[in-house]
Design a protein around this motif. Structure first.
Motif, short mmCIF file in Angstrom:
data_model
loop_
_atom_site.label_atom_id
_atom_site.label_comp_id
_atom_site.label_asym_id
_atom_site.label_seq_id
_atom_site.Cartn_x
_atom_site.Cartn_y
_atom_site.Cartn_z
N GLY A 96 5.60 16.64 -22.64
CA GLY A 96 6.27 17.70 -21.90
C GLY A 96 5.31 18.80 -21.46
O GLY A 96 4.31 19.07 -22.11
N LYS A 97 5.64 19.45 -20.35
CA LYS A 97 4.83 20.53 -19.81
C LYS A 97 5.65 21.82 -19.77
O LYS A 97 6.80 21.81 -19.37
N ARG A 98 5.03 22.91 -20.20
CA ARG A 98 5.72 24.19 -20.19
C ARG A 98 5.56 24.87 -18.84
O ARG A 98 4.46 25.00 -18.33
N ASN A 99 6.68 25.31 -18.26
CA ASN A 99 6.67 26.00 -16.98
C ASN A 99 7.47 27.31 -17.09
O ASN A 99 8.13 27.58 -18.10
N ILE A 100 7.39 28.09 -16.02
CA ILE A 100 8.14 29.33 -15.93
C ILE A 100 9.24 29.16 -14.89
O ILE A 100 8.98 28.75 -13.76
N GLU A 101 10.48 29.47 -15.30
CA GLU A 101 11.61 29.42 -14.37
C GLU A 101 12.02 30.85 -14.03
O GLU A 101 12.26 31.67 -14.92
N VAL A 102 12.10 31.14 -12.75
CA VAL A 102 12.43 32.49 -12.27
C VAL A 102 13.64 32.43 -11.35
O VAL A 102 13.69 31.58 -10.46
N LEU A 103 14.60 33.31 -11.59
CA LEU A 103 15.76 33.44 -10.72
C LEU A 103 15.59 34.72 -9.91
O LEU A 103 15.50 35.82 -10.47
N ALA A 104 15.48 34.59 -8.59
CA ALA A 104 15.22 35.73 -7.72
C ALA A 104 16.31 35.86 -6.67
O ALA A 104 17.01 34.89 -6.35
N ALA A 105 16.44 37.07 -6.12
CA ALA A 105 17.47 37.31 -5.11
C ALA A 105 16.96 38.30 -4.08
O ALA A 105 16.07 39.11 -4.35
N VAL A 106 17.55 38.23 -2.87
CA VAL A 106 17.21 39.17 -1.81
C VAL A 106 18.42 39.33 -0.91
O VAL A 106 19.18 38.38 -0.70
N ASP A 107 18.60 40.53 -0.41
CA ASP A 107 19.66 40.80 0.56
C ASP A 107 19.09 40.51 1.95
O ASP A 107 18.14 41.15 2.38
N PRO A 108 19.66 39.53 2.69
CA PRO A 108 19.13 39.20 4.03
C PRO A 108 19.17 40.40 4.98
O PRO A 108 18.35 40.51 5.88
N LYS A 109 20.15 41.29 4.80
CA LYS A 109 20.27 42.47 5.65
C LYS A 109 20.36 43.72 4.79
O LYS A 109 21.44 44.28 4.60
N PRO A 110 19.25 44.12 4.20
CA PRO A 110 19.28 45.26 3.28
C PRO A 110 19.66 46.54 3.99
O PRO A 110 19.26 46.77 5.13
N THR A 111 20.45 47.36 3.29
CA THR A 111 20.79 48.69 3.79
C THR A 111 19.95 49.70 3.07
O THR A 111 19.94 49.75 1.84
N ARG A 112 19.24 50.50 3.81
CA ARG A 112 18.37 51.49 3.21
C ARG A 112 19.19 52.62 2.59
O ARG A 112 20.19 53.05 3.14
N ILE A 113 18.74 53.05 1.44
CA ILE A 113 19.35 54.22 0.82
C ILE A 113 18.33 55.32 0.76
O ILE A 113 17.13 55.08 0.83
N ARG A 114 18.80 56.55 0.63
CA ARG A 114 17.90 57.69 0.64
C ARG A 114 17.00 57.67 -0.58
O ARG A 114 17.44 57.46 -1.70
N GLN A 115 15.72 57.91 -0.37
CA GLN A 115 14.74 57.91 -1.44
C GLN A 115 13.96 59.20 -1.43
O GLN A 115 13.80 59.84 -0.40
N SER A 116 13.46 59.54 -2.61
CA SER A 116 12.54 60.67 -2.68
C SER A 116 11.19 60.22 -2.17
O SER A 116 10.91 59.02 -2.07
N SER A 117 10.32 61.17 -1.82
CA SER A 117 8.99 60.82 -1.33
C SER A 117 8.22 60.04 -2.37
O SER A 117 7.45 59.14 -2.05
N ARG A 118 8.44 60.38 -3.65
CA ARG A 118 7.76 59.67 -4.72
C ARG A 118 8.20 58.21 -4.78
O ARG A 118 7.40 57.30 -4.93
N GLU A 119 9.54 57.98 -4.63
CA GLU A 119 10.05 56.61 -4.67
C GLU A 119 9.58 55.80 -3.47
O GLU A 119 9.30 54.63 -3.57
#
Length: 367
Positions: A44-67
């Motif tokens: 057997g071989k050890r691997n890393i399984e990752v579950l990822a997600a993305v919004d195809p049409k992200p809506t921007r929210i207000r951020q501070s300059s630092r963020e």
């Protein structure tokens, strides 16, 4: 929201796959180590399984300059890897601990995060909780309510702060209460003493070192008279030792220290000279929840020059936010002895547990 699973030999390789296919705005919902078998389960071989997600049409929210600056610099990384993955990654493969917050997330997730923000929970913790909430939300096919996510968040804080509750065993005979002016040390000492005497039948004595304010001495003497507890006033180290000797047969001796501007290290040194703390002494730092978090941090850092390992938070009924308790505890990992509310002796002394602290962090409890 597009969700996809990736399998790779290492975490950096999995991150590259996510970044290449889903882009910079993707978030990691879950990651774990898996074992793929070959030849009837052998080799057997050890691997890393990752579950990822993305919004195809992200809506921007207000951020501070630092963020905004941080978002521009961040790559797609999980907020925290499971322990087994942390151990398997080399120092060069450590991932960023900040989660991109540039997308608008599902309403139940956002509502929970907003509640934490309103309660004063720090940004890094909110980013970590965000990953937990997203993982929970999509693992259950988006059929998770805001109430259920709030319970998930509460369990996170409950688990986190389980070690913060002070043990009731092995308390010292000499208990010092330290803190700046106006946090309620004298009233808190009276509450602690009344509780120990009335509920646990302890034989108590008072010593006060607060000789800078006549009112403070008179206040403690008044409590001592009401509770029928002997009291001594110590003006120097010799007086303190004499008082300790006088009360050597008592079960507990509560020692009130002067309320000073302890942002000045000079007062810390003066207290150290008078008290000459012993290893078996118990030192409790008293902090008011009505103070600014930055000031609480500075004061605790000053008192950490002494053998302080326990905190009492006062005036819990005079604030609507409690996140500063967790933020401060996360940095210093002290024990939390009690919370206090009001002026009623001894009823306004609140013993806390991990459940109560978790309720405070998510905004379920207040006074």
């Amino acid at each position: 929201m597009k969700v996809k699973k990736y399998i790779a030999s290492t975490m950096p390789e999995a991150m590259n796959q996510v970044k290449k296919e889903l882009g910079e705005s993707a978030v990691i919902l879950d990651s774990r180590e898996i074992k793929t078998s070959r030849f009837f389960g052998l080799f057997g071989k050890r691997n890393i399984e990752v579950l990822a997600a993305v919004d195809p049409k992200p809506t921007r929210i207000r951020q501070s300059s630092r963020e905004k600056k941080q978002t521009a610099n961040d790559s797609v990384m999980p907020t925290k890897l499971p322990m087994h993955l942390q151990k398997s990654e080399s120092s060069r493969e450590k991932v960023s601990t900040r989660l991109s917050l540039s997308n608008r997330y599902p309403h139940p997730v956002e509502s929970t995060l907003e509640q934490l923000q309103q309660n004063g929970i720090d940004e890094d913790t909110r980013a970590h909780v965000l990953q937990i909430l997203l993982s929970t939300f999509y693992k259950h096919d988006e059929k998770v309510t805001e109430s259920e996510l709030l319970n998930v968040t509460k369990e996170f804080f409950k688990h986190e702060m389980a070690s913060s509750i002070e043990s009731t065993e092995g308390h010292s005979k000499f208990i010092y209460l330290l803190g700046p002016t106006g946090v309620g040390k004298t009233t808190t000492i009276a509450k602690l003493a009344a509780d120990a005497k009335m509920k646990h039948a302890k034989d108590i004595a008072f010593i006060t070192l607060d000789t800078y304010r006549i009112a403070a001495i008179e206040q403690l003497k008044t409590y001592a008279k009401i509770l029928d507890i002997p009291i001594e006033v110590a003006y120097n180290a010799e007086d303190l030792e004499a008082a300790k000797e006088k009360f050597k047969d008592k079960d507990l001796i509560y020692i009130d220290t002067a309320g000073r501007n302890y942002m000045n290290s000079e007062y810390i040194n003066q207290l150290k000279e008078i008290a000459q703390f012993k290893e078996q002494d118990k030192l409790m730092c008293v902090l008011s929840l009505t103070a600014k978090e930055e000031d609480m941090e500075t004061i605790y850092q000053q008192f950490s020059k002494l053998p302080v390992d326990t905190v009492i938070f006062t005036k819990a009924d005079e604030t609507s936010t409690y996140g500063q308790i967790y933020n401060l505890w996360k940095k210093h990992h002290f024990a939390i002895h009690t919370l206090t509310i009001g002026q009623d002796v001894p009823n306004d002394l609140l013993t806390v547990d991990a459940e109560v602290l978790a309720q405070l962090m998510v905004g379920e409890k207040s006074w």
